[in-house]
Enzyme design. Structure first.
Site, PDB file in Angstrom:
ATOM      1  N   HIS A  48       9.654  41.559  -7.658  1.00  0.00           N
ATOM      2  CA  HIS A  48       8.459  41.902  -7.202  1.00  0.00           C
ATOM      3  C   HIS A  48       8.183  42.468  -5.889  1.00  0.00           C
ATOM      4  O   HIS A  48       7.270  43.126  -5.623  1.00  0.00           O
ATOM      5  CB  HIS A  48       7.523  40.756  -7.545  1.00  0.00           C
ATOM      6  CG  HIS A  48       7.415  39.629  -6.627  1.00  0.00           C
ATOM      7  ND1 HIS A  48       8.046  38.613  -6.503  1.00  0.00           N
ATOM      8  CD2 HIS A  48       6.728  39.653  -5.143  1.00  0.00           C
ATOM      9  CE1 HIS A  48       8.158  37.830  -5.772  1.00  0.00           C
ATOM     10  NE2 HIS A  48       7.326  38.263  -4.761  1.00  0.00           N
TER      11      HIS A  48
ATOM     12  N   ASP B 201      12.949  38.108 -12.326  1.00  0.00           N
ATOM     13  CA  ASP B 201      12.576  38.446 -10.704  1.00  0.00           C
ATOM     14  C   ASP B 201      13.571  38.487  -9.724  1.00  0.00           C
ATOM     15  O   ASP B 201      13.503  37.717  -8.686  1.00  0.00           O
ATOM     16  CB  ASP B 201      11.200  37.388 -10.301  1.00  0.00           C
ATOM     17  CG  ASP B 201      10.589  38.010  -8.947  1.00  0.00           C
ATOM     18  OD1 ASP B 201      10.629  39.287  -8.698  1.00  0.00           O
ATOM     19  OD2 ASP B 201       9.825  37.113  -8.317  1.00  0.00           O
TER      20      ASP B 201
ATOM     21  N   SER C 128       8.805  35.700  -0.073  1.00  0.00           N
ATOM     22  CA  SER C 128       9.285  36.051  -1.523  1.00  0.00           C
ATOM     23  C   SER C 128      10.608  36.737  -1.226  1.00  0.00           C
ATOM     24  O   SER C 128      10.835  37.436  -0.202  1.00  0.00           O
ATOM     25  CB  SER C 128       8.458  36.963  -2.254  1.00  0.00           C
ATOM     26  OG  SER C 128       7.328  36.034  -2.857  1.00  0.00           O
TER      27      SER C 128
END
Length: 260
Positions: A66, A113, A198
């Site tokens: 992402h 992911d 992230s």
């Protein structure tokens, strides 16, 4: 033209840094000892840190899918050897991106992911920049395993990101987790990942076992664990990419030198 590009990129940058579920930070952690995590990378757009990453090969960084979804490779810069984002040092190395690799990323279910970033040239390995080892394909991580999460993300849901790399001791848990994720909690404290971390690594027993993926509810709520993409599911895929790129480069070297 430049101003139009900036107006286009700024909302995208805000989306990456402030996504309710996906972009994560370290809450309740501590500053890392400078350059003690030499595999840690900073992914930046327009000079702003947006995600973390892990150096797994001199020319490849592993991150969350992402983090690079809907981003053109030319817009991203990757930095190695960083401790304080606001204080450049001689240890810093900066790289443009040659290519992104993903493996069936599903942004609705937040599946697969994980992504690889091929840098435009290899990093220079030294005391401040090192490669992190991968787990074995399919390797499990038992509940209760002690791990280390890290990143430059926000220090709280409504607080700014940290200039200095933060780290946090966490414990692997299985409640509310999904099979393809590794989940963690910081026991007995309001601490965890949040917006801006992230793509960063979860280091367990010296190995990068997972990639910071998403949270539920607010940061460090303790109602839900923090979710990481399980790297051991993708080791064969990663090795296939590294092998194919190395073979392609050898072929190009032979052709340029005139060797058969």
């Amino acid at each position: 033209m430049a101003s139009l590009l900036i107006r286009t990129l700024l909302p995208l940058l805000a989306f990456i840094q402030g996504c309710l579920v996906l972009s994560s930070k370290i809450v309740g952690g501590r500053p890392a000892i400078p350059h003690s995590r030499p595999y840690m990378m900073s992914l930046q757009i327009l000079g702003n840190h947006v995600c973390g990453g892990t150096l797994i090969h001199p020319q490849f960084v592993m991150t969350a899918a992402h983090c690079i979804n809907r981003i053109h490779p030319a817009l991203m810069m990757v930095f190695a050897g960083v401790h304080d984002l606001k204080n450049p040092e001689s240890s810093w190395q900066s790289f443009s991106v040659q290519r992104f690799y993903t493996n069936g990323y599903d942004d609705k279910q937040i599946l697969n992911d994980i992504a690889l970033i091929q840098l435009e040239r290899p990093v220079t390995l030294n005391a401040n920049v090192q490669v992190a080892p991968l787990p074995k394909q399919g390797q499990s991580l038992p509940m209760g395993t002690q791990c280390l999460a890290m990143g430059w993300g926000r220090l709280g849901t409504d607080l700014p990101i940290s200039d200095v790399l933060q780290e946090l001791n966490v414990t692997v848990v299985t409640f509310l987790c999904r099979e393809h994720n590794i989940c963690t909690l910081a026991p007995h404290q309001r601490a965890g990942i949040c917006f801006g971390d992230s793509g960063g690594p979860l280091i367990c027993q010296g190995v990068v076992h997972a990639v910071d993926s998403f949270i539920k509810d607010e940061c460090a709520s303790q109602k839900f664990p923090d979710f990481f993409a399980r790297v051991s599911l993708y080791v064969d895929w990663i090795k296939d990419i590294l092998r194919s790129v190395e073979q392609e480069e050898k072929k190009e070297d032979c052709q340029s030198s005139g060797s058969p």
